[in-house]
Design an enzyme around this catalytic site. Structure first.
Site, PDB file in Angstrom:
ATOM      1  N   GLY A 169     -36.424  47.071  16.908  1.00  0.00           N
ATOM      2  CA  GLY A 169     -37.713  47.907  17.038  1.00  0.00           C
ATOM      3  C   GLY A 169     -39.029  47.041  17.335  1.00  0.00           C
ATOM      4  O   GLY A 169     -39.436  47.049  17.450  1.00  0.00           O
TER       5      GLY A 169
ATOM      6  N   GLY B 163     -32.288  51.434  13.562  1.00  0.00           N
ATOM      7  CA  GLY B 163     -32.263  51.646  12.004  1.00  0.00           C
ATOM      8  C   GLY B 163     -33.660  51.445  11.444  1.00  0.00           C
ATOM      9  O   GLY B 163     -33.920  51.054  12.448  1.00  0.00           O
TER      10      GLY B 163
ATOM     11  N   GLN C  66     -34.222  49.460   8.805  1.00  0.00           N
ATOM     12  CA  GLN C  66     -34.740  47.796   9.700  1.00  0.00           C
ATOM     13  C   GLN C  66     -34.419  47.425  10.525  1.00  0.00           C
ATOM     14  O   GLN C  66     -33.849  46.109  10.982  1.00  0.00           O
ATOM     15  CB  GLN C  66     -34.054  46.994   8.492  1.00  0.00           C
ATOM     16  CG  GLN C  66     -34.685  47.736   7.055  1.00  0.00           C
ATOM     17  CD  GLN C  66     -36.081  46.769   6.734  1.00  0.00           C
ATOM     18  OE1 GLN C  66     -36.569  45.930   7.734  1.00  0.00           O
ATOM     19  NE2 GLN C  66     -36.963  47.718   5.830  1.00  0.00           N
ATOM     20  N   SER C  67     -34.610  48.000  11.916  1.00  0.00           N
ATOM     21  CA  SER C  67     -34.302  47.767  13.179  1.00  0.00           C
ATOM     22  C   SER C  67     -35.247  46.056  13.517  1.00  0.00           C
ATOM     23  O   SER C  67     -36.196  45.851  13.641  1.00  0.00           O
ATOM     24  CB  SER C  67     -34.570  48.433  14.205  1.00  0.00           C
ATOM     25  OG  SER C  67     -34.387  48.053  15.723  1.00  0.00           O
ATOM     26  N   ASN C  68     -34.529  45.194  13.633  1.00  0.00           N
ATOM     27  CA  ASN C  68     -34.987  43.736  13.870  1.00  0.00           C
ATOM     28  C   ASN C  68     -35.589  44.263  15.775  1.00  0.00           C
ATOM     29  O   ASN C  68     -36.509  43.398  16.156  1.00  0.00           O
ATOM     30  CB  ASN C  68     -33.990  42.780  14.595  1.00  0.00           C
ATOM     31  CG  ASN C  68     -33.432  42.309  12.884  1.00  0.00           C
ATOM     32  OD1 ASN C  68     -34.264  42.281  12.364  1.00  0.00           O
ATOM     33  ND2 ASN C  68     -32.521  42.860  13.055  1.00  0.00           N
TER      34      ASN C  68
END
Ligand SMILES: *Cc1c(COP(=O)(O)O)cnc(C)c1O
Length: 347
Positions: free
Chosen positions: A84, A78, A80-82
């Site tokens: 990523g 997403g 706000q992917s952690n």
């Protein structure tokens, strides 16, 4: 080093985090919740790129990628992917090119009255994890929905082939059998720190963390209960994902698939779906902050903490138990929700 449960020496690994992470007794939180003894396993402060649970998985995932000669890593998430953001930080450290395919679409629980449109405020789209992705040198590709993400991935792979780069694509959340090894080893680490733990409470998204703890505990013969609070889908779907990953990891390791009788998935803090925190989540975030100076996030750990508080207060967790709250990180996500954070922090 904790005793290895199974021999993992044939799986290449890169060092990314600081292990073991601390296991902290939280007296004021315990008193406030008024029941079980709470300890927090600080996988949020494991070192690289603001930290978080993905580092344990990435040690194996990127270990395999580097051993195979990869120079470019692609992964999904997403906005706000952690996962990523931690992949971006790890790639910076290892000198790999990082391509992040991030999707705006939010999952939406069928039949709920929550807004179905993706968030579009500046904090969510550009601050928090997104800003860190760029700081860590990743190339960020923002997509409206899943179909566009698939097309984008194809384009990145084609472009890399033209430039003779060697690409490895990691799944959402780093959750595949190799990624599961990260929390298989974490189970051994935690048991070494406190064998008397009755229950571990954690959030569950793509299920690799819960699957790793589950197979680790089973292989260690450690009778700890694992309570996973779903942040994105029904308890049945999340539970199926854990079973599938445990089965695949067992096959990869050549061990029998364990029966997961002590793993329980709850949707008591799911609310309207992924990325949609309820008032109970903000209350949990304030409670951990005010009693312990520990920062939770509104997408994952806030939900797991809300589930823990609800279970403890309703007596579903006995007051005599010792409970470990696995802090999986997510701090930058808090700033992705800056408008709510500013209001909710005053509570
Ligand atoms: C990814 C993530 C999780 C979920 O872990 P899974 O292995 O995907 O289930 C939990 N908390 C945080 C902060 C995360 O970034």
């Amino acid at each position: 080093m904790p005793r290895p449960v199974v021999d993992l020496s044939c799986f290449p690994r890169v060092a990314l985090g600081h292990w073991p992470t601390p296991l902290e007794a939280c007296h004021r939180l315990t008193e406030e919740i008024g029941g079980p003894r709470i300890l927090v396993k600080r996988d949020d402060i494991n070192g690289l790129g603001v930290g978080g649970n993905k580092l344990r998985k990435l040690e194996f995932l990127l270990g395999a990628a580097v051993a195979g000669g990869a120079d470019t890593i692609i992964t999904f998430g997403g906005l706000q992917s952690n996962h990523g953001r931690q992949t971006a930080a790890a790639c910076a450290r290892l000198g790999l090119r990082c391509e992040l395919v991030l999707t705006k679409q939010v999952t939406h629980i069928a039949g709920s009255s929550a807004p179905a449109a993706p968030r579009s405020d500046e904090a969510y789209e550009r601050s928090g994890n997104v800003a860190l992705d760029l700081l860590y040198g990743a190339r960020v590709h923002v997509c409206e929905r899943d179909e566009e993400a698939i097309t984008t991935h194809r384009q990145i792979v084609a472009e890399a082939a033209k430039e003779d780069r060697r690409v490895v694509t990691l799944p959402v959340g780093g959750s595949n059998p190799l990624g599961v090894l990260g929390y298989l080893t974490a189970a051994a680490e935690l048991k070494e720190q406190n064998e008397g733990v009755d229950r571990i409470v954690l959030p569950i998204g793509s299920a690799g963390t819960a699957a790793g703890l589950a197979i680790g505990a089973a292989l260690l013969d450690w009778p700890v209960r694992i309570d996973a609070a779903s942040v994105s889908e029904s308890a049945a779907d999340a539970s199926a994902a854990v079973h599938k990953l445990v089965g695949e990891a067992a096959t990869m390791l050549g061990v029998p698939t364990p029966a997961l009788t002590r793993v329980h998935v709850t949707e008591r803090a799911l609310g309207f779906g992924y990325g949609l925190p309820s008032p109970a989540v903000w209350e949990a975030i304030r409670l951990f902050g005010r009693t312990e100076g520990i920062t939770l996030d509104p997408v994952y750990t806030g939900k797991a903490a809300a589930a823990l508080i609800d279970a403890a207060r309703s007596g579903d967790i006995a007051a005599t138990e010792t409970v470990v709250f696995l802090h999986t990180g997510g701090l930058p996500g808090l700033f992705g929700y800056a408008p709510e954070l500013i209001k909710e922090a005053e509570g």
